[in-house]
Design a protein around this motif. Structure first.
Motif, PDB file in Angstrom:
ATOM      1  N   GLY A  39      -1.027  32.973 -22.260  1.00 37.29           N
ATOM      2  CA  GLY A  39      -0.001  33.864 -21.724  1.00 37.29           C
ATOM      3  C   GLY A  39      -0.541  35.260 -21.461  1.00 37.29           C
ATOM      4  N   VAL A  40      -1.355  35.788 -22.369  1.00 38.35           N
ATOM      5  CA  VAL A  40      -1.956  37.106 -22.169  1.00 38.35           C
ATOM      6  C   VAL A  40      -2.917  37.070 -20.982  1.00 38.35           C
ATOM      7  CG1 VAL A  40      -3.447  38.864 -23.195  1.00 38.35           C
ATOM      8  CG2 VAL A  40      -1.688  37.752 -24.587  1.00 38.35           C
ATOM      9  N   LYS A  41      -3.673  35.994 -20.829  1.00 42.57           N
ATOM     10  CA  LYS A  41      -4.609  35.876 -19.712  1.00 42.57           C
ATOM     11  C   LYS A  41      -3.869  35.886 -18.378  1.00 42.57           C
ATOM     12  CE  LYS A  41      -7.847  32.768 -20.043  1.00 42.57           C
ATOM     13  NZ  LYS A  41      -8.485  31.459 -20.344  1.00 42.57           N
ATOM     14  N   ARG A  42      -2.744  35.145 -18.306  1.00 43.17           N
ATOM     15  CA  ARG A  42      -1.974  35.125 -17.053  1.00 43.17           C
ATOM     16  C   ARG A  42      -1.439  36.514 -16.721  1.00 43.17           C
ATOM     17  NH1 ARG A  42      -0.128  30.159 -19.208  1.00 43.17           N
ATOM     18  NH2 ARG A  42       1.699  31.203 -20.080  1.00 43.17           N
ATOM     19  N   LEU A  85     -10.028  40.378 -24.642  1.00 38.60           N
ATOM     20  CA  LEU A  85     -10.288  39.613 -23.425  1.00 38.60           C
ATOM     21  C   LEU A  85     -10.935  40.475 -22.347  1.00 38.60           C
ATOM     22  CD1 LEU A  85      -6.990  37.523 -23.189  1.00 38.60           C
ATOM     23  CD2 LEU A  85      -9.275  36.638 -23.629  1.00 38.60           C
ATOM     24  N   LEU A  86     -10.466  41.720 -22.203  1.00 40.19           N
ATOM     25  CA  LEU A  86     -11.029  42.604 -21.184  1.00 40.19           C
ATOM     26  C   LEU A  86     -12.483  42.975 -21.474  1.00 40.19           C
ATOM     27  CD1 LEU A  86      -7.962  44.947 -20.585  1.00 40.19           C
ATOM     28  CD2 LEU A  86      -8.936  43.280 -18.975  1.00 40.19           C
ATOM     29  N   ALA A 142     -13.826  35.574 -19.700  1.00 44.85           N
ATOM     30  CA  ALA A 142     -12.799  34.857 -20.456  1.00 44.85           C
ATOM     31  C   ALA A 142     -11.468  34.812 -19.725  1.00 44.85           C
ATOM     32  CB  ALA A 142     -12.596  35.524 -21.823  1.00 44.85           C
ATOM     33  N   ILE A 143     -11.258  35.681 -18.721  1.00 44.09           N
ATOM     34  CA  ILE A 143      -9.972  35.674 -18.025  1.00 44.09           C
ATOM     35  C   ILE A 143     -10.108  35.194 -16.591  1.00 44.09           C
ATOM     36  CG2 ILE A 143      -8.917  37.478 -19.439  1.00 44.09           C
ATOM     37  CD1 ILE A 143      -9.636  39.512 -17.348  1.00 44.09           C
ATOM     38  N   GLN A 144     -11.212  34.522 -16.281  1.00 35.49           N
ATOM     39  CA  GLN A 144     -11.367  33.961 -14.955  1.00 35.49           C
ATOM     40  C   GLN A 144     -10.350  32.855 -14.748  1.00 35.49           C
ATOM     41  OE1 GLN A 144     -15.416  32.705 -14.720  1.00 35.49           O
ATOM     42  NE2 GLN A 144     -16.228  34.769 -14.480  1.00 35.49           N
ATOM     43  N   GLN A 145      -9.937  32.658 -13.477  1.00 36.17           N
ATOM     44  CA  GLN A 145      -8.914  31.670 -13.162  1.00 36.17           C
ATOM     45  C   GLN A 145      -9.394  30.257 -13.440  1.00 36.17           C
ATOM     46  OE1 GLN A 145      -5.862  32.474 -12.056  1.00 36.17           O
ATOM     47  NE2 GLN A 145      -5.209  30.327 -12.138  1.00 36.17           N
ATOM     48  N   ARG A 196      -4.292  38.664 -15.418  1.00 33.54           N
ATOM     49  CA  ARG A 196      -4.658  38.321 -14.041  1.00 33.54           C
ATOM     50  C   ARG A 196      -3.662  38.912 -13.046  1.00 33.54           C
ATOM     51  NH1 ARG A 196      -4.951  32.588 -15.977  1.00 33.54           N
ATOM     52  NH2 ARG A 196      -7.048  32.247 -16.803  1.00 33.54           N
ATOM     53  N   ALA A 197      -2.370  38.908 -13.425  1.00 30.23           N
ATOM     54  CA  ALA A 197      -1.328  39.338 -12.495  1.00 30.23           C
ATOM     55  C   ALA A 197      -1.223  40.852 -12.383  1.00 30.23           C
ATOM     56  CB  ALA A 197       0.016  38.748 -12.922  1.00 30.23           C
ATOM     57  N   THR A 198      -1.312  41.554 -13.503  1.00 30.15           N
ATOM     58  CA  THR A 198      -1.051  42.995 -13.490  1.00 30.15           C
ATOM     59  C   THR A 198      -2.206  43.840 -14.006  1.00 30.15           C
ATOM     60  OG1 THR A 198      -0.075  42.992 -15.714  1.00 30.15           O
ATOM     61  CG2 THR A 198       1.393  42.497 -13.868  1.00 30.15           C
ATOM     62  N   GLY A 199      -3.181  43.219 -14.648  1.00 29.04           N
ATOM     63  CA  GLY A 199      -4.295  43.975 -15.205  1.00 29.04           C
ATOM     64  C   GLY A 199      -3.987  44.623 -16.543  1.00 29.04           C
ATOM     65  N   THR A 200      -2.756  44.436 -17.052  1.00 30.40           N
ATOM     66  CA  THR A 200      -2.376  44.996 -18.349  1.00 30.40           C
ATOM     67  C   THR A 200      -1.303  44.115 -18.969  1.00 30.40           C
ATOM     68  OG1 THR A 200      -1.575  46.988 -19.475  1.00 30.40           O
ATOM     69  CG2 THR A 200      -0.579  46.464 -17.336  1.00 30.40           C
ATOM     70  N   VAL A 201      -0.878  44.463 -20.185  1.00 31.54           N
ATOM     71  CA  VAL A 201       0.190  43.718 -20.844  1.00 31.54           C
ATOM     72  C   VAL A 201       1.316  44.689 -21.187  1.00 31.54           C
ATOM     73  CG1 VAL A 201      -1.265  41.897 -21.804  1.00 31.54           C
ATOM     74  CG2 VAL A 201      -0.943  44.013 -23.097  1.00 31.54           C
TER      75      VAL A 201
END
Length: 361
Positions: free
Chosen positions: A271-274, A342-343, A348-351, A277-282
């Motif tokens: 969930g954090v990875k998605r 992850l950053l 680790a956050i590649q699609q 990917r979408a916004t660059g932050t949480v």
């Protein structure tokens, strides 16, 4: 002399007279003096005690199975609240019969009250609570069991039946890790309220356990995680253990990931990875606001402790507490901590081509 008028306590009064109160306190010691002493002991290297509820049987068979587990099927001694030491394969059965736990099978009896479980089904309440009181390796096991005996006597005597077993066997490279399994009957012996521990009770139990260890010469303390600057949320035992196991579907790695073999943690990481990917932050505003509120309470406790120490003329300790306060880590939610890790590993956050063993360091 003033006359003393006798009075009668009727049997229908729940609890009646409790002759075994032993001066118990109803809540943790939150005074500046108590909090300061516990935090000071932690700063001087005192070990943190651990008290947790590991579960509890909902029927006589479940409670007996746990007794058979903690006494290693008759190989270890079980000490009861009556001062007896039971040994052998019949010890668990003897305790079940003595506690009359099969009473719960009677329709309408106090034990037969039930509540809805996660699946919506009605479930029996716990007939006993399994409590683990533990200290790090190197603590004398005889001191641990002595402290637990006093804790159980002061907390439960004449109210709830209990029995305990000491585990002090070697755990490989971890050495001797002394801990006591304390089983407490939930139903009150004299019609009082059932045992129903809450978060405040666990903290109070930790403080009492640490106090009794200190009386025996063991450097122990019981501070809260937030007071030490930790923000990671507590995980249930099965999730914690699974997260520290190597994943079964990948080759074993020398450094375990934060997900390990836990499906719960893997879902959280994905969930954090998605989100990254979408916004660059949480974004976790509610959790961050809650953590900030907790940190504000911690700040107040430090300020009260510093003021109290100065009022006592302990300027050196007051300065040390000021340094401890300044060195608290910044507030971070669990999602933010995961995102930061992850950053630091872009792969680790590649699609595609994600490798579970590289999710977190």
């Amino acid at each position: 002399m003033p006359s003393k008028r006798p009075f009668r306590v009727t049997r229908d009064v729940p609890g009646g007279i409790n002759p075994g109160s032993f001066g118990r306190k109803a809540r943790p010691d939150a005074s500046p003096a108590g909090w300061t002493e516990r935090m000071g002991a932690s700063g001087r290297g005192a070990k943190e005690v651990l008290v947790k509820i590991s579960g509890g049987g909902r029927d006589a068979d479940g409670v007996q199975a746990h007794f058979e587990y903690i006494d290693r099927h008759g190989k270890l001694d079980i000490e009861t609240d009556q001062g007896e030491t039971l040994h052998g394969k019949t010890a668990a059965t003897a305790i079940i019969n003595d506690w009359t736990l099969d009473y719960g099978a009677v329709p309408g009896a106090p034990h037969s009250r039930s509540k809805a479980g996660p699946d919506g089904q009605r479930r029996q309440p716990r007939q006993a609570f399994n409590i683990v009181l533990s200290m790090p390796a190197g603590t004398p096991p005889d001191k641990v069991i002595q402290a637990v005996k006093k804790f159980a006597r002061e907390e439960f005597a004449h109210q709830h039946r209990y029995a305990m077993t000491l585990h002090a066997e070697e755990k490989g490279k971890h050495g001797t890790h002394p801990h006591v399994h304390l089983v407490v009957k939930a139903e009150h012996e004299y019609g009082g309220p059932r045992l129903n521990p809450r978060k405040g009770d666990l903290q109070r139990w930790r403080e009492r356990f640490a106090e009794y260890l200190t009386e025996l010469g063991v450097a122990a303390t019981a501070t809260r995680r937030e007071d030490r600057g930790f923000v990671k949320t507590h995980k249930k035992t099965p999730i914690y253990r699974a997260a520290h196991r190597a994943p079964k579907t990948v080759q074993p790695v020398t450094l375990l990931t934060a997900a390990g073999d836990s499906a719960f943690m893997r879902r959280k990481l994905e969930g954090v990875k998605r989100e990254l990917r979408a916004t660059g932050t949480v974004a976790e505003r509610d959790a961050y606001r809650s953590l900030n509120n907790v940190r504000a309470q911690v700040d107040n406790r430090y300020q009260e402790a510093i003021l109290w120490l100065r009022q006592q003329g302990r300027e050196g300790e007051a300065r040390r507490f000021e340094l401890m306060h300044r060195n608290l880590p910044p507030v971070r939610s669990e999602k933010e901590l995961i995102a930061e890790a992850l950053l630091s590993q872009p792969r680790a956050i590649q699609q595609k081509g994600d490798d579970r063993s590289r999710l977190l360091p």
